[in-house]
Each structure stands twice: as structure tokens, then as C-alpha cells.
Design a protein around this motif. Structure first.
Motif, PDB file in Angstrom:
ATOM      1  N   THR A   1     -11.868 -24.555  92.008  1.00 40.53           N
ATOM      2  CA  THR A   1     -13.191 -24.438  91.410  1.00 40.53           C
ATOM      3  C   THR A   1     -13.561 -22.970  91.254  1.00 40.53           C
ATOM      4  O   THR A   1     -13.402 -22.179  92.184  1.00 40.53           O
ATOM      5  N   ILE A   2     -14.064 -22.640  90.073  1.00 41.98           N
ATOM      6  CA  ILE A   2     -14.546 -21.294  89.768  1.00 41.98           C
ATOM      7  C   ILE A   2     -16.003 -21.421  89.337  1.00 41.98           C
ATOM      8  O   ILE A   2     -16.358 -22.321  88.573  1.00 41.98           O
ATOM      9  N   ILE A   3     -16.843 -20.500  89.814  1.00 40.80           N
ATOM     10  CA  ILE A   3     -18.255 -20.451  89.422  1.00 40.80           C
ATOM     11  C   ILE A   3     -18.454 -19.249  88.511  1.00 40.80           C
ATOM     12  O   ILE A   3     -17.948 -18.165  88.795  1.00 40.80           O
ATOM     13  N   VAL A   4     -19.164 -19.478  87.401  1.00 39.38           N
ATOM     14  CA  VAL A   4     -19.505 -18.389  86.482  1.00 39.38           C
ATOM     15  C   VAL A   4     -21.018 -18.325  86.313  1.00 39.38           C
ATOM     16  O   VAL A   4     -21.708 -19.322  86.500  1.00 39.38           O
ATOM     17  N   ASP A   5     -21.510 -17.139  85.946  1.00 41.45           N
ATOM     18  CA  ASP A   5     -22.934 -16.992  85.668  1.00 41.45           C
ATOM     19  C   ASP A   5     -23.221 -17.398  84.220  1.00 41.45           C
ATOM     20  O   ASP A   5     -22.324 -17.853  83.506  1.00 41.45           O
ATOM     21  N   ARG A   6     -24.444 -17.249  83.771  1.00 37.97           N
ATOM     22  CA  ARG A   6     -24.855 -17.685  82.430  1.00 37.97           C
ATOM     23  C   ARG A   6     -24.154 -16.901  81.314  1.00 37.97           C
ATOM     24  O   ARG A   6     -24.124 -17.347  80.174  1.00 37.97           O
ATOM     25  N   GLN A   7     -23.588 -15.738  81.634  1.00 34.46           N
ATOM     26  CA  GLN A   7     -22.848 -14.959  80.638  1.00 34.46           C
ATOM     27  C   GLN A   7     -21.357 -15.308  80.658  1.00 34.46           C
ATOM     28  O   GLN A   7     -20.583 -14.752  79.885  1.00 34.46           O
ATOM     29  N   GLY A   8     -20.947 -16.206  81.553  1.00 31.13           N
ATOM     30  CA  GLY A   8     -19.553 -16.606  81.642  1.00 31.13           C
ATOM     31  C   GLY A   8     -18.709 -15.707  82.519  1.00 31.13           C
ATOM     32  O   GLY A   8     -17.484 -15.760  82.470  1.00 31.13           O
ATOM     33  N   ARG A   9     -19.347 -14.886  83.354  1.00 29.21           N
ATOM     34  CA  ARG A   9     -18.620 -13.991  84.242  1.00 29.21           C
ATOM     35  C   ARG A   9     -18.372 -14.661  85.595  1.00 29.21           C
ATOM     36  O   ARG A   9     -19.256 -15.303  86.145  1.00 29.21           O
ATOM     37  N   VAL A  10     -17.159 -14.525  86.118  1.00 26.94           N
ATOM     38  CA  VAL A  10     -16.782 -15.129  87.399  1.00 26.94           C
ATOM     39  C   VAL A  10     -17.631 -14.525  88.516  1.00 26.94           C
ATOM     40  O   VAL A  10     -17.715 -13.297  88.637  1.00 26.94           O
ATOM     41  N   THR A  11     -18.259 -15.410  89.302  1.00 27.82           N
ATOM     42  CA  THR A  11     -19.041 -14.956  90.452  1.00 27.82           C
ATOM     43  C   THR A  11     -18.435 -15.414  91.773  1.00 27.82           C
ATOM     44  O   THR A  11     -18.675 -14.795  92.801  1.00 27.82           O
ATOM     45  N   ASP A  12     -17.648 -16.497  91.751  1.00 27.65           N
ATOM     46  CA  ASP A  12     -17.063 -17.001  92.990  1.00 27.65           C
ATOM     47  C   ASP A  12     -15.960 -18.002  92.666  1.00 27.65           C
ATOM     48  O   ASP A  12     -15.884 -18.508  91.545  1.00 27.65           O
ATOM     49  N   PHE A  13     -15.116 -18.275  93.644  1.00 25.86           N
ATOM     50  CA  PHE A  13     -14.120 -19.345  93.538  1.00 25.86           C
ATOM     51  C   PHE A  13     -13.843 -19.839  94.942  1.00 25.86           C
ATOM     52  O   PHE A  13     -14.131 -19.165  95.928  1.00 25.86           O
ATOM     53  N   ASN A  14     -13.293 -21.056  95.035  1.00 27.60           N
ATOM     54  CA  ASN A  14     -13.141 -21.682  96.343  1.00 27.60           C
ATOM     55  C   ASN A  14     -11.753 -21.469  96.942  1.00 27.60           C
ATOM     56  O   ASN A  14     -10.871 -20.850  96.334  1.00 27.60           O
ATOM     57  N   LEU A  15     -11.561 -22.008  98.151  1.00 25.68           N
ATOM     58  CA  LEU A  15     -10.292 -21.834  98.864  1.00 25.68           C
ATOM     59  C   LEU A  15      -9.126 -22.504  98.150  1.00 25.68           C
ATOM     60  O   LEU A  15      -8.001 -21.998  98.203  1.00 25.68           O
ATOM     61  N   ALA A  16      -9.369 -23.639  97.488  1.00 22.95           N
ATOM     62  CA  ALA A  16      -8.291 -24.297  96.735  1.00 22.95           C
ATOM     63  C   ALA A  16      -7.792 -23.379  95.623  1.00 22.95           C
ATOM     64  O   ALA A  16      -6.591 -23.318  95.346  1.00 22.95           O
TER      65      ALA A  16
END
Length: 161
Positions: free
Chosen positions: A54-69
Motif C-alpha cells: 500500500t502506498i499513500i499519496v497526497d492530493r497532488q499525487g505525491r508519495v507520502t507513505d507506504f506500508n511494511l508489505a
């Protein structure tokens, strides 16, 4: 507790997180409209230990976080700040950056069941939330290759009759 409407955050002081990973329209989220937990640390722990990349992006599509998997997966990891599907994971036949931005604009999840990415097939689900989107991916190469072989075998059998 009810989730706020899309695009809004929870009111302050009510014990709810303003940053909610589990949206009503998320395939593994709280479909009944409740937040996973009133405890932000538990929500963050659930995100980090979720078994799918899983990858989290902000409203501009920039990566802000990702999980251990994602960290445990093979291949290069995104850098925080990378523009998703431009700076990272840019080798799809489909314009995935445009798809990501459209999902966030429409506030609607979208699943791509078997995207070809280099030598793999990946199932990708993009699920927007008020401050960005969650991108969940799963390698489905073995399943996709097996299904294609079965289709070819069935077609060859039909043609030989």
C-alpha cells in the motif's frame, strides 16, 4: 462514529481522526460508515501491517507513505515526494497518473484487475480519501498467466474439434 462526507474532515474534539484511511468506498475499509478506531496509533498500525502493498499519496499525487508489505516487496521503493506513476512506477501501458488524479477528482475507487507492469501483472486499487489516495497493489502474475494458458488451451481444443 460516522465518517465525514467525502472531501471533509471530522470535526475537532469528537475523538475522530481527521486523517482517515478507511473510507466507505474502500474495498477493505469501513463500509458501514464507521471509523476503524478512535485511536490514531491503532489506525496507523493497521495501515503499516496490512498484508497488501500500500502506498499513500497526497492530493497532488505525491508519495507520502507506504506500508511494511511495500517495504518487503522486491524492486525499488518510492521516495517520499515522488510523483506517483511519473517518478515511480511509470512503466504502465495505461496513463496511471491520469487515472489516479481522476479517481481523486471523482472521489471514486477504481480497480485494475491485471495491469501489465514490466514482466508482472499487478492488481491495483486506487481509493481516494479527503487528503489523497491509497493505492493497494497485489502481484497476480501466476493467476493471470494460468488463466491465459487455460484460455489458449480451451481455444486450441475447440479449434481441433
Amino acid at each position: 462514529m460516522e465518517l465525514p462526507p467525502p472531501g471533509e474532515t471530522a470535526p475537532a474534539g469528537d475523538g475522530a481522526r481527521s486523517r482517515v484511511f478507511a473510507q466507505q468506498n474502500h474495498p477493505t475499509g469501513a463500509r458501514d460508515g464507521r471509523i476503524l478506531s478512535a485511536d490514531p496509533s491503532l489506525d496507523l498500525e493497521l495501515f503499516h501491517y496490512h498484508p497488501l502493498e500500500t502506498i499513500i499519496v497526497d492530493r497532488q499525487g505525491r508519495v507520502t507513505d507506504f506500508n511494511l508489505a511495500k517495504k518487503a516487496s522486491e524492486g525499488r521503493l518510492p521516495d517520499r515526494g515522488d510523483l506517483m506513476y511519473v517518478d515511480y512506477a511509470a512503466h504502465h501501458a495505461t496513463d496511471m497518473h491520469a487515472e489516479l488524479m481522476a479517481c481523486m477528482e471523482r472521489n471514486a475507487s477504481k480497480t485494475f484487475p491485471a495491469l501489465k507492469y514490466k514482466s508482472k501483472y499487478i492488481r491495483v486499487t486506487i481509493s481516494p480519501f479527503p487528503k489523497g489516495a491509497m493505492i493497494v497493489s497485489q502481484n497476480v502474475t501466476e493467476q493471470t498467466v494460468a488463466e491465459e494458458a487455460l484460455r489458449k488451451s480451451e481455444q486450441a481444443l475447440r479449434e481441433s474439434e
